[in-house]
Design a protein around this motif. Structure first.
Motif, short mmCIF file in Angstrom:
data_model
loop_
_atom_site.label_atom_id
_atom_site.label_comp_id
_atom_site.label_asym_id
_atom_site.label_seq_id
_atom_site.Cartn_x
_atom_site.Cartn_y
_atom_site.Cartn_z
N THR A 222 45.12 46.63 93.92
CA THR A 222 44.57 45.40 93.37
C THR A 222 44.72 44.24 94.35
OG1 THR A 222 45.17 46.15 91.14
CG2 THR A 222 44.64 43.81 91.40
N PHE A 223 45.86 44.18 95.01
CA PHE A 223 46.16 43.09 95.96
C PHE A 223 45.20 43.15 97.15
CE2 PHE A 223 48.49 41.36 99.63
CZ PHE A 223 48.90 40.12 99.14
N TYR A 224 45.11 44.31 97.81
CA TYR A 224 44.32 44.41 99.04
C TYR A 224 42.82 44.55 98.78
CZ TYR A 224 48.51 44.49 101.88
OH TYR A 224 49.69 44.14 102.51
N ALA A 225 42.43 44.87 97.55
CA ALA A 225 41.01 44.90 97.20
C ALA A 225 40.55 43.56 96.63
CB ALA A 225 40.73 46.01 96.19
N ILE A 226 41.49 42.62 96.48
CA ILE A 226 41.21 41.31 95.89
C ILE A 226 40.49 41.49 94.54
CG2 ILE A 226 40.47 38.95 96.36
CD1 ILE A 226 40.07 39.59 99.21
N ALA A 227 41.07 42.33 93.71
CA ALA A 227 40.45 42.66 92.43
C ALA A 227 41.19 42.01 91.27
CB ALA A 227 40.43 44.18 92.25
N ARG A 228 40.63 42.12 90.11
CA ARG A 228 41.31 41.68 88.88
C ARG A 228 42.17 42.84 88.39
NH1 ARG A 228 35.94 40.25 88.71
NH2 ARG A 228 35.47 38.01 88.58
N LEU A 229 43.36 42.54 87.93
CA LEU A 229 44.25 43.60 87.47
C LEU A 229 43.62 44.41 86.34
CD1 LEU A 229 46.99 44.98 87.71
CD2 LEU A 229 47.92 43.27 86.13
N GLY A 351 46.72 36.11 95.43
CA GLY A 351 47.54 36.45 96.58
C GLY A 351 46.79 37.24 97.64
N GLY A 352 45.97 38.20 97.21
CA GLY A 352 45.18 38.97 98.17
C GLY A 352 44.21 38.08 98.93
N THR A 353 43.59 37.16 98.21
CA THR A 353 42.67 36.21 98.85
C THR A 353 43.38 35.38 99.92
OG1 THR A 353 41.33 36.04 96.83
CG2 THR A 353 41.13 34.26 98.42
N LEU A 354 44.52 34.84 99.54
CA LEU A 354 45.27 33.99 100.49
C LEU A 354 45.77 34.81 101.68
CD1 LEU A 354 47.38 31.82 98.01
CD2 LEU A 354 45.20 31.28 99.11
N GLU A 355 46.21 36.04 101.45
CA GLU A 355 46.73 36.86 102.54
C GLU A 355 45.66 37.09 103.61
OE1 GLU A 355 49.05 39.43 104.93
OE2 GLU A 355 49.52 37.83 103.51
N TYR A 356 44.47 37.44 103.20
CA TYR A 356 43.40 37.66 104.18
C TYR A 356 43.01 36.38 104.89
CZ TYR A 356 42.55 42.46 102.54
OH TYR A 356 42.68 43.79 102.23
N LEU A 357 42.92 35.27 104.15
CA LEU A 357 42.54 34.01 104.77
C LEU A 357 43.59 33.54 105.79
CD1 LEU A 357 41.10 32.09 101.69
CD2 LEU A 357 39.81 32.98 103.63
N LYS A 367 35.30 36.15 100.70
CA LYS A 367 34.52 35.80 99.52
C LYS A 367 33.73 37.01 99.01
CE LYS A 367 30.74 32.71 98.17
NZ LYS A 367 29.83 31.65 98.66
N THR A 368 33.17 37.78 99.95
CA THR A 368 32.42 38.98 99.58
C THR A 368 33.34 40.05 99.02
OG1 THR A 368 30.75 38.54 101.28
CG2 THR A 368 30.88 40.79 100.44
N MET A 369 34.48 40.25 99.66
CA MET A 369 35.43 41.25 99.18
C MET A 369 35.90 40.96 97.76
SD MET A 369 38.08 42.26 102.21
CE MET A 369 38.99 43.26 101.04
N GLY A 370 36.20 39.70 97.50
CA GLY A 370 36.71 39.31 96.19
C GLY A 370 35.64 39.07 95.16
N ARG A 371 34.37 39.18 95.58
CA ARG A 371 33.25 38.94 94.66
C ARG A 371 33.36 37.57 94.00
NH1 ARG A 371 34.80 43.09 90.93
NH2 ARG A 371 36.73 43.13 92.11
N TRP A 372 33.72 36.57 94.85
CA TRP A 372 33.94 35.21 94.35
C TRP A 372 32.63 34.45 94.28
CZ3 TRP A 372 38.48 33.95 92.43
CH2 TRP A 372 39.64 34.54 92.93
N SER A 373 32.52 33.56 93.30
CA SER A 373 31.43 32.59 93.29
C SER A 373 31.81 31.47 94.25
CB SER A 373 31.23 32.02 91.88
OG SER A 373 32.35 31.25 91.49
N SER A 374 30.80 30.74 94.72
CA SER A 374 31.06 29.68 95.70
C SER A 374 32.01 28.62 95.16
CB SER A 374 29.73 29.02 96.11
OG SER A 374 28.90 29.96 96.75
N GLU A 375 31.79 28.20 93.90
CA GLU A 375 32.58 27.12 93.32
C GLU A 375 34.05 27.52 93.18
OE1 GLU A 375 32.82 24.51 89.17
OE2 GLU A 375 31.09 25.78 89.57
N THR A 376 34.29 28.73 92.68
CA THR A 376 35.67 29.19 92.50
C THR A 376 36.37 29.36 93.83
OG1 THR A 376 34.94 30.37 90.52
CG2 THR A 376 37.09 30.96 91.42
N PHE A 377 35.67 29.90 94.80
CA PHE A 377 36.26 30.13 96.12
C PHE A 377 36.65 28.82 96.78
CE2 PHE A 377 36.07 31.38 100.66
CZ PHE A 377 36.96 32.44 100.62
#
Length: 408
Positions: A222-229, A351-357, A367-377
């Motif tokens: 979940t952490f390294y895939a930047i997914a929802r638990l 945490g996964g998002t921050l680790e990669y950034l 952003k693509t990995m986490g499937r984030w919308s622009s506003e949330t990201f």
């Protein structure tokens, strides 16, 4: 010829692929301050079923399709209407239906309290919606009221009623409601999981234990895939459904022309894609948090076939899908023993998002990995100044790579 006709007829009315069976769960008793008046239009049911089962007054406009200036051209039977509601309902994720159902309850209790007739509740007048939202302002968070308004709109859509609320006017009210929301309605910011936290958790797990092996593999994936638990767990052990939950057969590996391997997981149903699902990925990492090693260990301790839940583990009563409740419970006991902060499941995604950034991975890739919308990201970037630190120094640390990592 008869066979061909039978095949053609089978194209219509086929079983819907993701329609859930009626739940055997009993709805909870209404809270004292949120109890609607008894009505045949609103049976006591689970929150996720209210959107469909709570009906507006008068028969559905979907049962008669009328062409302008002509007589009714097509009538829809009760059975056909049920199927229409089923198909439209599939466009919303289960958690979304639960949130919308909560909003419907609050709205109808408000109407009961203010003696609003059934006929005047749907289609809702602008004045009634604004009165409802403004009455809730100061008691509910802005996001809650936004979800309630979206739920009312979905309810109208589902039952064929016209939504006549101007978007600009609704936005102004919701912005005002957000500004007046009480502090008690705002959840504290979720702390992100960090590699240090995960290492500490690992040290308190027995990776030869079936449950602990499954939990550690789930955490690292979940952490390294930047997914929802919730995308890698089930809400209840009896609710595992291969059409909704990730299986072992959902995992695959791909290798590019440079020999770099990526592990892919197909999530059959997600919040943002409830019908087609989405794919999420990770690559092997160095050190004790390598998700590949954690998954291999889990498969060794908890062998199962491809149809099993990805993180199914050996219980004394047989193989069980890993539930979010079981994982959170184990995490809470470890956090207490290791003197860790109160970590929530969504902290893995943060945490996964921050680790990669912080590693300097390009914003658009993360952003693509986490499937984030622009506003949330963008909100995550604003909340964590350490991510931007290398880019805003007097002598940029990451030149000449900045132009490739910062999105235009």
């Amino acid at each position: 010829l008869l066979l061909m006709r039978n095949k053609k007829s089978m194209r219509f009315g086929a079983p819907l692929p993701h329609t859930a069976e009626p739940s055997s769960s009993n709805p909870q008793i209404y809270r004292v301050n949120l109890t609607p008046k008894p009505s045949i239009l609103r049976p006591h049911c689970l929150a996720r079923d209210r959107l469909r089962l709570w009906r507006p007054a008068r028969s559905s406009t979907r049962q008669t399709v009328t062409i302008e200036n002509q007589s009714p051209s097509h009538e829809v039977s009760d059975a056909q209407l049920e199927r229409i509601l089923d198909v439209i309902g599939l466009s919303w994720a289960q958690s979304t239906k639960e949130t919308y159902g909560a909003g419907l309850l609050v709205f109808h209790v408000f109407c009961d309290t203010n003696n609003v007739t059934e006929e005047n509740r749907c289609p809702i007048a602008r004045s009634l919606l604004l009165d409802f939202l403004c009455s809730c302002a100061g008691s509910y968070s802005g996001s809650a009221l936004s979800n309630y308004a979206a739920g009312l709109k979905a309810w109208h859509l589902l039952h064929g009623r016209t939504w006549q609320i101007p978007p600009s006017e609704l936005k102004a009210v919701l912005d005002g409601a957000t500004a007046s929301a009480p502090n008690t309605s705002k959840c504290p910011k979720r702390l992100p999981f960090t590699p240090t936290f995960l290492c500490s958790i690992r040290n308190h797990l027995n990776l030869d234990s079936p449950l602990d092996a499954a939990i550690f593999a789930c955490l690292t994936t979940t952490f390294y895939a930047i997914a929802r638990l919730g995308e890698f767990t089930v809400s209840a052990i009896r609710e595992f459904d291969p059409t909704k939950h990730v299986m072992r057969a959902s995992m695959s590996k791909t290798t590019n022309c440079n020999g770099l391997t990526v592990t892919k997981f197909h999530l059959p149903k997600t919040k943002c894609s409830p019908t087609e699902g989405e794919d999420t990925y990770w690559a092997a990492q160095e050190g004790p948090l390598d998700p590949s090693a954690a998954l291999d260990n889990h498969f060794r301790v908890n062998p199962a076939d491809g149809g099993a839940h990805l993180f199914a583990w050996k219980h004394t009563k047989g193989l069980r899908p890993l539930s979010k409740k079981e994982l959170i419970k184990r995490l809470a006991s470890i956090a207490f023993a290791a003197d860790l902060p109160d970590l929530k499941g969504h902290g893995l995604r943060i945490g996964g998002t921050l680790e990669y950034l912080l590693r300097g991975v390009p914003f658009e890739v993360v952003k693509t990995m986490g499937r984030w919308s622009s506003e949330t990201f963008t909100r995550y970037l604003r909340d964590h100044a350490t991510i931007l630190a290398p880019y805003i120094q007097a002598s940029p640390v990451l030149e000449p790579f900045t132009r490739y990592t910062i999105p235009p």
